[in-house]
Design a protein around this motif. Sequence first.
Motif, PDB file in Angstrom:
ATOM      1  N   GLU A 102      64.285 -70.616 -91.097  1.00  0.00           N
ATOM      2  CA  GLU A 102      63.929 -72.001 -91.282  1.00  0.00           C
ATOM      3  C   GLU A 102      62.697 -72.317 -90.054  1.00  0.00           C
ATOM      4  O   GLU A 102      63.035 -72.173 -88.917  1.00  0.00           O
ATOM      5  CB  GLU A 102      65.148 -72.871 -90.692  1.00  0.00           C
ATOM      6  N   ARG A 103      61.444 -72.567 -90.626  1.00  0.00           N
ATOM      7  CA  ARG A 103      60.699 -72.996 -89.702  1.00  0.00           C
ATOM      8  C   ARG A 103      60.447 -74.394 -89.443  1.00  0.00           C
ATOM      9  O   ARG A 103      60.403 -75.343 -90.147  1.00  0.00           O
ATOM     10  CB  ARG A 103      59.119 -72.529 -90.386  1.00  0.00           C
ATOM     11  N   VAL A 104      60.495 -74.679 -88.052  1.00  0.00           N
ATOM     12  CA  VAL A 104      60.365 -75.982 -87.483  1.00  0.00           C
ATOM     13  C   VAL A 104      58.918 -76.214 -86.913  1.00  0.00           C
ATOM     14  O   VAL A 104      58.397 -75.357 -86.600  1.00  0.00           O
ATOM     15  CB  VAL A 104      61.454 -76.150 -86.444  1.00  0.00           C
ATOM     16  N   GLY A 105      58.518 -77.425 -86.738  1.00  0.00           N
ATOM     17  CA  GLY A 105      57.316 -77.795 -86.311  1.00  0.00           C
ATOM     18  C   GLY A 105      57.314 -78.015 -84.897  1.00  0.00           C
ATOM     19  O   GLY A 105      56.319 -77.456 -84.275  1.00  0.00           O
ATOM     20  N   ASP A 106      58.319 -78.289 -84.211  1.00  0.00           N
ATOM     21  CA  ASP A 106      58.189 -78.563 -82.629  1.00  0.00           C
ATOM     22  C   ASP A 106      59.288 -77.646 -82.003  1.00  0.00           C
ATOM     23  O   ASP A 106      60.273 -77.200 -82.625  1.00  0.00           O
ATOM     24  CB  ASP A 106      58.459 -79.999 -82.037  1.00  0.00           C
ATOM     25  N   ALA A 107      58.836 -77.034 -80.829  1.00  0.00           N
ATOM     26  CA  ALA A 107      59.833 -76.172 -80.261  1.00  0.00           C
ATOM     27  C   ALA A 107      59.661 -76.372 -78.423  1.00  0.00           C
ATOM     28  O   ALA A 107      58.752 -76.885 -78.393  1.00  0.00           O
ATOM     29  CB  ALA A 107      59.495 -74.647 -80.272  1.00  0.00           C
ATOM     30  N   PRO A 108      60.756 -76.340 -77.825  1.00  0.00           N
ATOM     31  CA  PRO A 108      60.854 -76.812 -76.444  1.00  0.00           C
ATOM     32  C   PRO A 108      59.765 -75.805 -75.715  1.00  0.00           C
ATOM     33  O   PRO A 108      59.459 -76.297 -74.598  1.00  0.00           O
ATOM     34  CB  PRO A 108      62.208 -76.519 -76.122  1.00  0.00           C
ATOM     35  N   TRP A 109      59.618 -74.748 -76.032  1.00  0.00           N
ATOM     36  CA  TRP A 109      58.542 -73.846 -75.395  1.00  0.00           C
ATOM     37  C   TRP A 109      57.107 -74.318 -75.411  1.00  0.00           C
ATOM     38  O   TRP A 109      56.153 -73.669 -74.906  1.00  0.00           O
ATOM     39  CB  TRP A 109      58.660 -72.516 -75.766  1.00  0.00           C
ATOM     40  N   GLN A 110      56.850 -75.387 -76.380  1.00  0.00           N
ATOM     41  CA  GLN A 110      55.522 -76.067 -76.375  1.00  0.00           C
ATOM     42  C   GLN A 110      55.342 -76.917 -75.319  1.00  0.00           C
ATOM     43  O   GLN A 110      54.281 -77.657 -75.086  1.00  0.00           O
ATOM     44  CB  GLN A 110      55.380 -76.741 -77.641  1.00  0.00           C
ATOM     45  N   ASP A 111      56.380 -77.023 -74.199  1.00  0.00           N
ATOM     46  CA  ASP A 111      56.025 -78.182 -73.118  1.00  0.00           C
ATOM     47  C   ASP A 111      54.583 -77.721 -72.189  1.00  0.00           C
ATOM     48  O   ASP A 111      54.122 -78.601 -71.933  1.00  0.00           O
ATOM     49  CB  ASP A 111      57.319 -78.179 -72.293  1.00  0.00           C
ATOM     50  N   VAL A 112      54.699 -76.614 -71.926  1.00  0.00           N
ATOM     51  CA  VAL A 112      53.571 -76.161 -70.919  1.00  0.00           C
ATOM     52  C   VAL A 112      52.702 -75.135 -71.817  1.00  0.00           C
ATOM     53  O   VAL A 112      53.318 -74.160 -72.307  1.00  0.00           O
ATOM     54  CB  VAL A 112      54.149 -75.461 -69.664  1.00  0.00           C
ATOM     55  N   VAL A 113      51.464 -75.307 -71.659  1.00  0.00           N
ATOM     56  CA  VAL A 113      50.519 -74.495 -72.429  1.00  0.00           C
ATOM     57  C   VAL A 113      49.688 -74.112 -71.382  1.00  0.00           C
ATOM     58  O   VAL A 113      48.862 -74.638 -70.948  1.00  0.00           O
ATOM     59  CB  VAL A 113      49.724 -75.082 -73.619  1.00  0.00           C
ATOM     60  N   LEU A 114      49.378 -72.673 -71.089  1.00  0.00           N
ATOM     61  CA  LEU A 114      48.517 -71.995 -70.075  1.00  0.00           C
ATOM     62  C   LEU A 114      47.523 -71.137 -71.000  1.00  0.00           C
ATOM     63  O   LEU A 114      47.830 -70.278 -71.496  1.00  0.00           O
ATOM     64  CB  LEU A 114      49.212 -71.017 -69.314  1.00  0.00           C
ATOM     65  N   GLU A 115      46.061 -71.447 -70.928  1.00  0.00           N
ATOM     66  CA  GLU A 115      45.185 -70.649 -71.528  1.00  0.00           C
ATOM     67  C   GLU A 115      44.030 -70.363 -70.638  1.00  0.00           C
ATOM     68  O   GLU A 115      44.142 -70.741 -69.565  1.00  0.00           O
ATOM     69  CB  GLU A 115      44.637 -71.484 -72.622  1.00  0.00           C
ATOM     70  N   GLY A 116      43.360 -69.381 -71.069  1.00  0.00           N
ATOM     71  CA  GLY A 116      42.080 -68.981 -70.545  1.00  0.00           C
ATOM     72  C   GLY A 116      42.451 -68.616 -68.909  1.00  0.00           C
ATOM     73  O   GLY A 116      43.269 -67.839 -68.839  1.00  0.00           O
ATOM     74  N   ILE A 152      50.142 -68.605 -72.732  1.00  0.00           N
ATOM     75  CA  ILE A 152      51.536 -68.628 -72.318  1.00  0.00           C
ATOM     76  C   ILE A 152      52.033 -69.930 -72.617  1.00  0.00           C
ATOM     77  O   ILE A 152      51.261 -70.880 -72.126  1.00  0.00           O
ATOM     78  CB  ILE A 152      51.842 -68.179 -70.892  1.00  0.00           C
ATOM     79  N   GLN A 153      53.163 -70.093 -73.366  1.00  0.00           N
ATOM     80  CA  GLN A 153      53.771 -71.353 -73.663  1.00  0.00           C
ATOM     81  C   GLN A 153      55.088 -71.118 -73.139  1.00  0.00           C
ATOM     82  O   GLN A 153      56.056 -70.234 -73.197  1.00  0.00           O
ATOM     83  CB  GLN A 153      53.636 -71.804 -75.150  1.00  0.00           C
ATOM     84  N   MET A 154      55.571 -72.439 -72.420  1.00  0.00           N
ATOM     85  CA  MET A 154      57.085 -72.154 -72.248  1.00  0.00           C
ATOM     86  C   MET A 154      57.770 -73.829 -71.648  1.00  0.00           C
ATOM     87  O   MET A 154      57.008 -74.629 -71.775  1.00  0.00           O
ATOM     88  CB  MET A 154      57.087 -71.446 -70.585  1.00  0.00           C
ATOM     89  N   ARG A 155      58.976 -73.692 -71.833  1.00  0.00           N
ATOM     90  CA  ARG A 155      59.528 -74.664 -71.327  1.00  0.00           C
ATOM     91  C   ARG A 155      59.343 -75.315 -70.168  1.00  0.00           C
ATOM     92  O   ARG A 155      59.150 -74.404 -69.024  1.00  0.00           O
ATOM     93  CB  ARG A 155      61.178 -74.516 -71.432  1.00  0.00           C
ATOM     94  N   ARG A 156      59.435 -76.585 -69.706  1.00  0.00           N
ATOM     95  CA  ARG A 156      58.985 -77.247 -68.516  1.00  0.00           C
ATOM     96  C   ARG A 156      59.879 -76.509 -67.533  1.00  0.00           C
ATOM     97  O   ARG A 156      59.631 -76.183 -66.210  1.00  0.00           O
ATOM     98  CB  ARG A 156      59.056 -78.532 -68.657  1.00  0.00           C
ATOM     99  N   ASP A 157      61.366 -76.477 -67.762  1.00  0.00           N
ATOM    100  CA  ASP A 157      62.287 -75.758 -66.792  1.00  0.00           C
ATOM    101  C   ASP A 157      62.685 -74.520 -67.215  1.00  0.00           C
ATOM    102  O   ASP A 157      63.869 -74.047 -67.420  1.00  0.00           O
ATOM    103  CB  ASP A 157      63.354 -76.824 -66.655  1.00  0.00           C
ATOM    104  N   ALA A 158      61.681 -73.598 -67.590  1.00  0.00           N
ATOM    105  CA  ALA A 158      61.989 -72.217 -68.100  1.00  0.00           C
ATOM    106  C   ALA A 158      62.922 -71.389 -67.421  1.00  0.00           C
ATOM    107  O   ALA A 158      62.870 -71.425 -66.107  1.00  0.00           O
ATOM    108  CB  ALA A 158      60.649 -71.490 -68.516  1.00  0.00           C
ATOM    109  N   ILE A 159      63.882 -70.615 -67.931  1.00  0.00           N
ATOM    110  CA  ILE A 159      64.684 -69.600 -67.211  1.00  0.00           C
ATOM    111  C   ILE A 159      64.000 -68.216 -67.632  1.00  0.00           C
ATOM    112  O   ILE A 159      63.783 -67.865 -68.973  1.00  0.00           O
ATOM    113  CB  ILE A 159      65.990 -69.560 -67.791  1.00  0.00           C
ATOM    114  N   PHE A 160      63.847 -67.309 -66.857  1.00  0.00           N
ATOM    115  CA  PHE A 160      63.050 -66.018 -67.023  1.00  0.00           C
ATOM    116  C   PHE A 160      64.301 -65.230 -67.311  1.00  0.00           C
ATOM    117  O   PHE A 160      65.318 -64.997 -66.527  1.00  0.00           O
ATOM    118  CB  PHE A 160      62.679 -65.304 -65.891  1.00  0.00           C
ATOM    119  N   HIS A 161      64.526 -64.460 -68.523  1.00  0.00           N
ATOM    120  CA  HIS A 161      65.722 -63.469 -68.681  1.00  0.00           C
ATOM    121  C   HIS A 161      65.036 -62.001 -68.512  1.00  0.00           C
ATOM    122  O   HIS A 161      63.977 -61.479 -69.276  1.00  0.00           O
ATOM    123  CB  HIS A 161      66.071 -63.611 -70.063  1.00  0.00           C
TER     124      HIS A 161
END
Length: 293
Positions: free
Chosen positions: A99-113, A284-293
């Motif tokens: 099931e493809r969804v449009g929004d995901a929590p990991w889109q909170d923070v986007v780091l490029e360049g 890099i895209q991540m949640r604003r309060d991301a947990i590293f596993h």
Amino acid sequence: MTDQSLRGFLDMVKQGFPDDFISISKPVRHELDITSTIFELERNNRSPVVMFENVEGFDMPVVTNAAGNRLLLAAAMKVTPDDLPLAYRERCQNYKPVERVGDAPWQDVVLEGDEVDLTRLPIPLHFQVDAAPYITAGQLAARDPETGVDTVGFHRLMLKGKNRLGLSLHSRRRMYEFHRRAEARGEALLAAITIGIHPIHYMGSMAYLYPPNVRKYEIIGALFGEPYRVARCGTADLDVPAGAEIIIEGEILATTREPEGPFGEFTGYASYRSTENVFVAKRIQMRRDAIFH
């Protein structure tokens, strides 16, 4: 509807199996402390999920041993530990479309360049023999350049710089073949690394005997008993788990090889063998309060 995220799994453990969840608030180093803690617990016949809330030099917590307890994996699949092997075998054959969804929590923070900086992630140095810190619970996703069918799986990822990871495709299975086909065309293989996902994803990614047109995500959905929810990441245009904590997008370079390893394996031996591939991170895209596993 099942919470297919790492957080959903952690909530299940905290609520149903509180003795199998440990949260450590005291400061730890990312060099050696995290892995040695798990080894010490293992020596005491314990295998809990462990959250390190305060990793020196980083503002992101680290969770580990999420897939190290058979009781918890069985509970995630709603079976007993004794029934886990049969349930795994039977469900793996009942593929479910994603099931493809449009929004995901990991889109909170986007780091490029220039903002792309893998050294900002609390990637542990696991053993003294390791050549560098390694991402060990990251799932690498890529698409066959000929058929378009994607796959996901474990491949060790060695930190080489702000946007550079060494990796080994030495299993020589689908990912190795995808890269070989792209390289034969003179192309890099677009890929994405997913960090922080439900352990059922890991279990599904380890399935081996299935038809070439079947996606690993369809097997993971089968283990969940419902379609696996994914979202598209941008630069690599790949499906990745919607419930992930961190997504690293980039490419595995063609005709480029660099030393990678040694790396301490779970067997207790260090592996010096490697295909010496190179992954370059573009975003890099991540949640604003991301947990590293």
